[in-house]
Motif scaffolding. Structure first.
Motif, mmCIF file in Angstrom:
data_model
loop_
_atom_site.group_PDB
_atom_site.id
_atom_site.type_symbol
_atom_site.label_atom_id
_atom_site.label_comp_id
_atom_site.label_asym_id
_atom_site.label_seq_id
_atom_site.Cartn_x
_atom_site.Cartn_y
_atom_site.Cartn_z
ATOM 1 N N ALA A 1 -4.100 10.386 -1.980
ATOM 2 C CA ALA A 1 -4.917 9.191 -2.211
ATOM 3 C C ALA A 1 -4.123 7.930 -1.874
ATOM 4 O O ALA A 1 -2.893 7.905 -1.980
ATOM 5 C CB ALA A 1 -5.362 9.153 -3.671
ATOM 6 N N SER A 2 -4.852 6.866 -1.475
ATOM 7 C CA SER A 2 -4.208 5.585 -1.156
ATOM 8 C C SER A 2 -4.282 4.657 -2.355
ATOM 9 O O SER A 2 -5.297 4.624 -3.054
ATOM 10 C CB SER A 2 -4.899 4.940 0.043
ATOM 11 O OG SER A 2 -4.777 5.785 1.160
ATOM 12 N N HIS A 3 -3.219 3.922 -2.590
ATOM 13 C CA HIS A 3 -3.154 2.995 -3.721
ATOM 14 C C HIS A 3 -2.600 1.667 -3.256
ATOM 15 O O HIS A 3 -1.985 1.583 -2.204
ATOM 16 C CB HIS A 3 -2.230 3.544 -4.820
ATOM 17 C CG HIS A 3 -2.588 4.917 -5.282
ATOM 18 N ND1 HIS A 3 -3.401 5.137 -6.353
ATOM 19 C CD2 HIS A 3 -2.240 6.141 -4.800
ATOM 20 C CE1 HIS A 3 -3.539 6.452 -6.523
ATOM 21 N NE2 HIS A 3 -2.850 7.069 -5.587
ATOM 22 N N GLU A 4 -2.820 0.648 -4.091
ATOM 23 C CA GLU A 4 -2.268 -0.673 -3.780
ATOM 24 C C GLU A 4 -1.598 -1.243 -5.011
ATOM 25 O O GLU A 4 -1.983 -0.944 -6.141
ATOM 26 C CB GLU A 4 -3.381 -1.616 -3.327
ATOM 27 C CG GLU A 4 -3.917 -1.253 -1.966
ATOM 28 C CD GLU A 4 -4.802 -2.332 -1.386
ATOM 29 O OE1 GLU A 4 -5.347 -3.141 -2.176
ATOM 30 O OE2 GLU A 4 -4.941 -2.375 -0.164
ATOM 31 N N VAL A 5 -0.595 -2.091 -4.778
ATOM 32 C CA VAL A 5 0.078 -2.764 -5.885
ATOM 33 C C VAL A 5 0.500 -4.152 -5.413
ATOM 34 O O VAL A 5 0.939 -4.320 -4.271
ATOM 35 C CB VAL A 5 1.279 -1.921 -6.415
ATOM 36 C CG1 VAL A 5 2.273 -1.613 -5.307
ATOM 37 C CG2 VAL A 5 1.992 -2.629 -7.560
ATOM 38 N N ARG B 78 0.815 5.833 -0.507
ATOM 39 C CA ARG B 78 0.037 7.057 -0.487
ATOM 40 C C ARG B 78 0.711 8.044 -1.439
ATOM 41 O O ARG B 78 1.930 8.190 -1.415
ATOM 42 C CB ARG B 78 0.050 7.587 0.951
ATOM 43 C CG ARG B 78 -0.829 8.743 1.206
ATOM 44 C CD ARG B 78 -2.143 8.322 1.860
ATOM 45 N NE ARG B 78 -2.957 9.514 2.054
ATOM 46 C CZ ARG B 78 -4.266 9.556 1.919
ATOM 47 N NH1 ARG B 78 -4.941 8.453 1.609
ATOM 48 N NH2 ARG B 78 -4.926 10.676 2.115
ATOM 49 N N ALA C 92 5.507 9.146 -4.105
ATOM 50 C CA ALA C 92 4.671 8.247 -3.296
ATOM 51 C C ALA C 92 5.450 7.745 -2.082
ATOM 52 O O ALA C 92 6.665 7.597 -2.133
ATOM 53 C CB ALA C 92 4.211 7.065 -4.142
ATOM 54 N N ALA D 110 0.851 -1.191 0.000
ATOM 55 C CA ALA D 110 0.000 0.000 0.000
ATOM 56 C C ALA D 110 0.878 1.229 0.000
ATOM 57 O O ALA D 110 1.912 1.261 0.662
ATOM 58 C CB ALA D 110 -0.885 -0.007 1.234
#
Lengths: 298, 164
Positions: free
Chosen positions: A142-146, A138, A164, A136
């Motif tokens: 905004a929060s993102h996932e990969v 930021r 990020a 995870a």
């Protein structure tokens, strides 16, 4: 061996860290600093600003989240090493952590720092790829996932976007008759790995393999899942000959790393052996047998 | 930048450049030269100090990062002026040192180990000092020193119920 001058910031929150990072493209985030500070001392890294995320409390945690264990980016490796939840739910990670550096570097080194650093020999990266962990981060509010498998793309190169900040990682927890195996070869205990191998298996009541994940590290530019071997071994009994054939086949055409310490040919040969041992250990542990780990006292 | 550190039990206020490592701060600004500068990039372990009670490499931290923390150096482990800690004593007795360059760090690592694990196995002692390079002793006497210190510290006066 002194770092070049830089500005130092200690943001109170993640978004403040992201803003500082976005404002200066030569700024770097510092977590445990066990690689970065050495790189700066050798002037291989010359960030204009260090953004110290060590005191952002929200980034340090280990907790169960649904079918996963979530670990905050700045959680120290020594904390993960001793955590009962990790020992119970993520035995593969628990098995690999003592192989990271030394006690004194694990006392500062963080899980997120190791992942973001993406050293091809890093144990954390190998386990993240083996267990299909999700990272995870930021960026710009905004929060993102990969997925770990999409994160590592080269030696010390990841898909983490500029600006990020990695915030954490979630490791899926397997249930059922699960066993794990981890092996490493290096010049001295706790030194950089020449080859690492990790395996996790789930066996059915008949002893056949229901689910399997096998990876090798330090052999290619980033941790490598042996997907073709996993496909071949699923449903079988994981006997010596089958594992040997599947692993050898999966590693047949790889372009292995070579350096002063270990040739490509050596790395490939050892990778096959260690992957076989990791699968055998995982199978035996899933069957309830006691298997001694090599080298490490704990 | 202005920082405040608890150094060997005394609070010290200092002005440091961000790029000053904790090691250089200890040596150059506080004259605590028992923290040795070896490789200065995290490999040799000679600069090990206790940071909030835990052994860390002081060359891999900037002093500004230590703001508000407690640092113990070799100068801070003696019970009093002219005295030695139990661990320092056993290093002398077993000849756990020759040139002395690695010694302060070895002693501090031993302190951290025994604070955490009063009854370490030989393998645990070896693991604990594995991050510290010694080019003289061959390590055997260092392991012996730590094992002897552990034995003495276990036998020292403590409430009965605290004993294992």
């Amino acid at each position: 061996m002194k770092a070049a001058p830089f500005e130092y910031s200690r943001p109170a929150g993640i978004d403040e860290a992201c803003a500082l990072l976005a404002a200066d493209e030569s700024a770097r985030v510092i977590a445990g600093g066990q690689t970065l500070v050495a790189m700066m001392a050798m002037r291989l890294a010359r960030p204009t600003r260090l953004i110290d995320i060590n005191r952002i409390a929200a980034l340090s945690y280990i907790r169960a989240e649904k079918e996963t264990i979530a670990i905050g980016a700045t959680t120290r490796q020594c904390v993960v090493e001793r955590d009962p939840l990790v020992a119970a739910k993520l035995p593969l990670l628990a098995r690999a952590i003592p192989w990271i550096g030394h006690a004194a570097t694990r006392a500062r080194g963080t899980i997120g720092g190791s992942l973001a650093n993406a050293d091809p020999a890093a144990e954390c990266a190998l386990i993240a790829v083996t267990l299909d962990a999700v990272l995870a981060y930021r960026a710009s509010g905004a929060s993102h996932e990969v997925a770990a498998r999409d994160f590592f793309i080269g030696p010390m190169i990841t898909t983490l976007p500029a600006g990020a900040v990695l915030t954490g990682v979630r490791f899926p927890v397997w249930s059922g008759k699960v066993g794990t195996g981890f092996h490493e070869v290096n010049a001295r205990q706790s030194d950089f790995a020449f080859v690492t191998a990790a395996a996790q298996v789930e066996l059915g009541c008949d002893g056949a393999c229901k689910r399997i994940a096998i990876s090798v590290g330090a052999v290619t530019d980033f941790p490598m899942r042996l997907e073709s071997a996993e496909q071949q071994l699923k449903g079988g009994k994981l006997d010596y000959a089958a594992v040997k054939a599947a692993v050898t086949d999966a590693l047949a055409d790889i372009d292995a790393l070579a350096d002063l310490h270990a040739s490509a040919e050596y790395r490939k040969r050892v990778a096959i052996k260690l992957a076989m041992r990791a699968v055998a250990d995982a199978r035996d542990r899933a069957l309830g047998k006691t298997v001694q780990d090599t080298a490490h006292a704990h | 930048m202005r920082i405040e550190l608890d150094i060997n039990g005394a609070v010290r206020e200092l002005e440091v450049e961000p790029r000053t490592t904790l090691l250089d701060c200890l040596r150059d600004q506080l004259a605590l030269t028992g923290a040795h500068a070896g490789c200065e990039h995290g490999v040799c372990g000679a600069c090990t100090v206790l940071f909030d009670g835990v052994a860390v490499r002081s060359c891999l931290m900037f002093a500004v990062q230590a703001q508000g923390s407690a640092v113990t150096t070799i100068e801070g482990v003696t019970p009093g002026p002219g005295e030695l800690s139990v661990i320092q004593d056993t290093f002398c007795e077993t000849h756990g040192m020759q040139c002395g360059y690695c010694t302060p760090a070895m002693v501090l690592v031993a302190h951290a180990l025994l604070a955490d694990n009063p009854e370490p196995t030989r393998a645990e002692i070896v693991d604990a000092i594995s991050g510290n390079i010694c080019r003289c002793t061959g390590y055997a006497q260092i392991v012996e020193a730590i094992a002897l210190a552990a034995e003495r510290m276990r036998g020292a006066n403590r409430p009965k119920d605290a004993r294992k």
